[in-house]
Design a protein around this motif. Structure first.
Motif, PDB file in Angstrom:
ATOM      1  N   GLU A 117       1.225  -0.360  -0.619  1.00 26.16           N
ATOM      2  CA  GLU A 117       1.191  -1.087   0.655  1.00 26.16           C
ATOM      3  C   GLU A 117       1.490  -0.141   1.813  1.00 26.16           C
ATOM      4  O   GLU A 117       0.842  -0.200   2.864  1.00 26.16           O
ATOM      5  CB  GLU A 117       2.187  -2.248   0.628  1.00 26.16           C
ATOM      6  CG  GLU A 117       2.209  -3.063   1.896  1.00 26.16           C
ATOM      7  CD  GLU A 117       0.896  -3.783   2.207  1.00 26.16           C
ATOM      8  OE1 GLU A 117       0.685  -4.124   3.384  1.00 26.16           O
ATOM      9  OE2 GLU A 117       0.088  -3.994   1.295  1.00 26.16           O
ATOM     10  N   ASN A 118       2.464   0.742   1.639  1.00 28.47           N
ATOM     11  CA  ASN A 118       2.762   1.744   2.672  1.00 28.47           C
ATOM     12  C   ASN A 118       1.548   2.627   2.921  1.00 28.47           C
ATOM     13  O   ASN A 118       1.193   2.903   4.072  1.00 28.47           O
ATOM     14  CB  ASN A 118       3.947   2.616   2.265  1.00 28.47           C
ATOM     15  CG  ASN A 118       5.266   1.908   2.410  1.00 28.47           C
ATOM     16  OD1 ASN A 118       5.371   0.883   3.067  1.00 28.47           O
ATOM     17  ND2 ASN A 118       6.287   2.437   1.765  1.00 28.47           N
ATOM     18  N   ARG A 162      -1.587   1.940   2.385  1.00 28.89           N
ATOM     19  CA  ARG A 162      -2.600   1.141   3.071  1.00 28.89           C
ATOM     20  C   ARG A 162      -2.302   1.065   4.566  1.00 28.89           C
ATOM     21  O   ARG A 162      -3.196   1.238   5.401  1.00 28.89           O
ATOM     22  CB  ARG A 162      -2.668  -0.261   2.473  1.00 28.89           C
ATOM     23  CG  ARG A 162      -3.809  -1.101   3.038  1.00 28.89           C
ATOM     24  CD  ARG A 162      -3.657  -2.567   2.715  1.00 28.89           C
ATOM     25  NE  ARG A 162      -2.493  -3.181   3.343  1.00 28.89           N
ATOM     26  CZ  ARG A 162      -2.402  -3.505   4.633  1.00 28.89           C
ATOM     27  NH1 ARG A 162      -3.388  -3.281   5.446  1.00 28.89           N
ATOM     28  NH2 ARG A 162      -1.305  -4.053   5.117  1.00 28.89           N
ATOM     29  N   ARG A 163      -1.046   0.833   4.901  1.00 29.95           N
ATOM     30  CA  ARG A 163      -0.657   0.746   6.316  1.00 29.95           C
ATOM     31  C   ARG A 163      -0.845   2.069   7.036  1.00 29.95           C
ATOM     32  O   ARG A 163      -1.347   2.111   8.161  1.00 29.95           O
ATOM     33  CB  ARG A 163       0.797   0.294   6.438  1.00 29.95           C
ATOM     34  CG  ARG A 163       0.989  -1.151   6.099  1.00 29.95           C
ATOM     35  CD  ARG A 163       2.425  -1.553   6.226  1.00 29.95           C
ATOM     36  NE  ARG A 163       2.577  -2.959   5.866  1.00 29.95           N
ATOM     37  CZ  ARG A 163       3.695  -3.487   5.448  1.00 29.95           C
ATOM     38  NH1 ARG A 163       4.785  -2.765   5.340  1.00 29.95           N
ATOM     39  NH2 ARG A 163       3.731  -4.761   5.142  1.00 29.95           N
TER      40      ARG A 163
END
Length: 69
Positions: free
Chosen positions: A8-9, A11-12
């Motif tokens: 998720e990190n 992706r961000r």
């Protein structure tokens, strides 16, 4: 940190890098700065993935085998 949190990190970070590149296309005066920022965010994403996989590849330390009396 769990694998899903790391992904998720990543992706961000990559989304932010993409936004910087898009903004650079429309802001000629800030182009160099925005592209530099995009590179920094992309490098942050790569580093996060590398750290995760390095930790996965590390051998698990063996537990000491001692007799408890």
């Amino acid at each position: 940190m769990t694998g899903s949190a790391i992904l998720e990190n990543v992706r961000r970070y990559r989304a932010i890098a993409s936004l910087c590149r898009q903004a650079a296309a429309f802001s000629p005066l800030q182009r160099v700065s925005l592209l530099t920022q995009a590179d920094e965010w992309e490098q942050r994403a790569v580093s996060e993935i590398e750290e995760y996989f390095d930790a996965q590849d590390s051998p698990i330390p063996a537990r000491p085998s001692g007799n408890v009396n």
